[in-house]
Every structure is written in C-alpha cells, then in structure tokens.
Design an enzyme around this catalytic site. Structure first.
Site, short mmCIF file in Angstrom:
data_model
loop_
_atom_site.label_atom_id
_atom_site.label_comp_id
_atom_site.label_asym_id
_atom_site.label_seq_id
_atom_site.Cartn_x
_atom_site.Cartn_y
_atom_site.Cartn_z
N ALA A 1 -44.00 22.63 -15.74
CA ALA A 1 -43.33 23.47 -14.73
C ALA A 1 -43.57 22.96 -13.32
O ALA A 1 -43.64 23.75 -12.37
CB ALA A 1 -43.80 24.91 -14.87
N GLY A 2 -43.69 21.65 -13.18
CA GLY A 2 -43.81 21.06 -11.85
C GLY A 2 -42.44 20.85 -11.23
O GLY A 2 -41.43 21.39 -11.70
N GLY B 1 -35.47 6.87 -13.97
CA GLY B 1 -34.51 6.39 -12.98
C GLY B 1 -34.93 6.79 -11.59
O GLY B 1 -35.97 7.42 -11.38
N ALA C 1 -36.94 14.82 -7.49
CA ALA C 1 -36.58 16.15 -7.98
C ALA C 1 -35.79 16.95 -6.95
O ALA C 1 -34.85 17.67 -7.28
CB ALA C 1 -37.85 16.91 -8.38
N LYS D 1 -43.42 -0.01 -11.47
CA LYS D 1 -42.81 0.14 -10.13
C LYS D 1 -43.70 1.01 -9.25
O LYS D 1 -43.70 0.86 -8.02
CB LYS D 1 -41.39 0.69 -10.25
CG LYS D 1 -41.24 2.01 -11.00
CD LYS D 1 -41.40 3.24 -10.13
CE LYS D 1 -41.36 4.50 -10.94
NZ LYS D 1 -41.53 5.73 -10.11
N ASP E 1 -35.11 2.44 -9.66
CA ASP E 1 -36.32 3.23 -9.48
C ASP E 1 -37.32 2.51 -8.58
O ASP E 1 -38.03 3.14 -7.77
CB ASP E 1 -36.94 3.53 -10.85
CG ASP E 1 -37.75 4.81 -10.87
OD1 ASP E 1 -37.81 5.49 -9.84
OD2 ASP E 1 -38.30 5.14 -11.94
N LYS F 1 -53.73 14.59 -5.15
CA LYS F 1 -52.44 14.57 -5.85
C LYS F 1 -52.49 13.57 -7.00
O LYS F 1 -53.28 12.62 -6.97
CB LYS F 1 -51.31 14.15 -4.89
CG LYS F 1 -50.89 15.21 -3.90
CD LYS F 1 -49.70 14.74 -3.08
CE LYS F 1 -49.24 15.82 -2.11
NZ LYS F 1 -48.06 15.37 -1.32
N GLU G 1 -49.61 8.32 -10.11
CA GLU G 1 -49.54 7.62 -11.38
C GLU G 1 -49.80 6.12 -11.23
O GLU G 1 -50.38 5.50 -12.12
CB GLU G 1 -48.17 7.86 -12.05
CG GLU G 1 -47.96 9.27 -12.57
CD GLU G 1 -48.86 9.64 -13.73
OE1 GLU G 1 -49.70 8.82 -14.16
OE2 GLU G 1 -48.74 10.78 -14.22
#
Length: 328
Positions: free
Chosen positions: A16-17, A142, A146, A197, A250, A282, A285
């Site tokens: 639910a982010g 891609g 959001a 990436k 991306d 935060k 990634e």
C-alpha cells in the site's frame, strides 16, 4: 473448439505504498474488484472509510471498487496477484501469502518491484521458483513514477513472462489510453535492467552533487547502457531488452533528477552525508542492489563493469566520490 477464458474480475494489490496505490488506480479502470492489501490494520481501516491513501496521495480519492484488506482470506481466488513491496521483503511476503496464491494457481504473480535479494543474490522470479509456487510470473518494469501514473499522465511500461496468457492477463488489467504496455519474453533481462539502473542513478546523482556537469552525466549514461548490454549478454539474456521502456526508458527516468530516490541518494553522498543514515530514512533499492551485483560479478568474473565497481568503491569502501570522474 477452444474454450474462451473469462476476463479477470478480481485482482489483489500487495503493498500500500505509492506504487501499489498507483497500480490499484490503474487496475480499478479495468477490473471489477480490486483488493488493496497491507498488514497495517489501522491504515487499511482508514482507507476503507475515506478511499484515500493519505500517506502518499492525500488529494486522490480512489474508485469505490478498490477495497482495502489486511487479512489473507480476502485475497483468495484472485485473477492476479500484483506485488509492489520492497524486494528485500518479497520472499517473506510470498511465504505469508502461499495459501492464497495456491487458491488460484493460474493467476499470475505480477512483480512490480525492482532489485535483487541480498541474502541470496537472486532475482525476484528466481525467488518465486525457489519457493515452488505454481503461478506464472510476470515482471512489470518501466519509467513509471507513481505520481505521474495516478495523475493520469501518459506513461508506458514493459512486461515480461514466459507465459503468453499471463502477459495477456496483465495487459487486460493495466492497459489504457494513458498507460501503454509492451510485451517481451526476456524475464531475466528485464529484471537485470530494472535493478542495475538504480545503481547508475546513484552514480549520476554523485556526479550532480559534485557539479561535474551535464556533459559528464550524458557520457556516464552512454557507458551505463553499454554495461547493461554486456551484463545481459553475459547472462544469456537478450541485449535488445536494454532498448525497451524497462531498459533505457527506466534508466533515463531514474537518472533524471531528485524525484528519483537513488539519484538523490547519490547526490547527498557527494555532499558528504552519512550513507548509513540515508538508508535508514528511505528505501534506496540501488544501495542493496549494488551489493548483490558486485557479489555476482566477483563470483562469476566473466564481465567487467567499470561503473559498477567505481560506485561500489564510493558507497561501500568510503572512497572519495570524485573518483567517479575517472570513468571518462
């Protein structure tokens, strides 16, 4: 005569982010019942009262067919399971959802998270295979912030699967006049592109923080594309995947500025911020992917990725950020 497949009428969004919310927004246009799942009971109760995910999009009211759930029982018999959780938690989430997943073995697991699992150095599709889940896997990746998606701005993405029906189902769920999908079969290549990436975005962020100039950043991205192609060829993936939305598309978006967490992470490193403190604030990634990719490169020793090695030296070995200038 071949029996026609019924259109999917229920999907479950796991996570639910911001990205999970955007995916629920897209799915609500095409699917009758969208389950919006999180283990955060209070968050889900509030969402069902207001239809607003106030932590991410406080001004966006979601459609009535998006219903929050915090219990696994509501996920059963879904036509697709759409995962938008941090990759380091994906294995645990899949294990917790095993009963629901096996209730719909033909329903694809659509992985919308990007990265590599640190403790195993496995791609997300490999984690699913290792857990022996029967569902077909689709990778969705891609240039998709959001915020742009949920504001209904034109966007495009790439989906990859070995299963043609799973690709068709994914397209049915998400495709619209403002969200285009391209379909490929290179599952490994798309995952590698969408993972590394983030590392290159850290590098461009470092260059930005050091004020090395736009010429340098452009040259950096050109070298990054070459390295992505080399990595895919080495892994027997399709080097042409680099030219997809989930490849160079991306890469460009993630390297384009501070909206990207990985870019901003690199920029702050160049400004001498503490790396450990930054990763606590935060999920970045690229920070975790960098560790796994370097481990894979050291293990196989079959391909030399100079940019990856330089960024690793800066991020994990405390080398001065300015060494990145050596790439040219």
């Amino acid at each position: 005569m071949k029996k026609s497949r019924k259109k999917v009428n229920k999907v479950s969004i796991i996570g639910a982010g911001a990205w999970g919310t955007a995916l629920a927004y897209l799915a609500s246009k095409n699917v009758e019942n969208v389950i919006f799942y999180s283990t955060d009971k209070e968050k889900i109760k509030e969402f069902n009262q207001t239809h607003i995910n106030k932590n991410y999009f406080p001004d966006v009211v979601m459609a009535d067919n998006v219903v929050g759930a915090y219990e696994n029982i509501y996920l059963a018999n879904s036509g697709a399971f759409i995962l938008a959780v941090p990759v380091q938690h994906l294995r645990r989430v899949l294990i917790s959802l095993e009963e629901a997943l096996k209730s719909s073995i033909l329903a694809p697991i659509i992985i919308c998270s990007k990265g590599i699992e640190n403790r195993s150095n496995k791609l997300m599709s490999q984690v699913v295979n290792e857990l022996k889940l029967p569902n077909p896997v689709v990778i969705l990746a891609g240039p998709n912030f959001a915020k742009d998606v949920i504001e209904n701005k034109a966007s495009a993405t790439t989906i990859a699967s070995y299963n043609q029906q799973a690709l068709t189902i994914t397209e049915e769920i998400f495709a619209s006049d403002k969200f285009k999908l391209e379909k490929i079969s290179d599952v490994i290549g798309l995952q590698i592109c969408s993972a590394i990436k983030n590392i290159y975005a850290i590098g461009v962020g470092i260059a930005n923080g050091l004020d090395l100039g736009e010429n340098f950043s452009a040259a950096f991205i050109k070298i990054a594309i070459n390295e992505m192609q080399s990595m895919l060829r080495y892994l027997n993936a399709d080097s042409q995947t680099v030219s997809t939305y989930g490849g160079v598309g991306d890469l460009f978006l993630t390297c384009s500025g501070p909206t990207s967490r990985n870019f901003e992470f690199g920029r702050l490193i160049a400004k001498d911020h503490n790396i450990k403190q930054l990763t606590k604030k935060k999920t970045v990634e690229g920070y975790y992917t960098l560790f796994s990719i370097k481990a894979l490169l050291d293990h196989y020793k079959g391909v030399e990725l100079q940019l990856i090695n330089l960024i690793y030296q800066i991020v994990y070995n405390n080398m001065p950020p300015l060494i990145i200038e050596k790439i040219i």
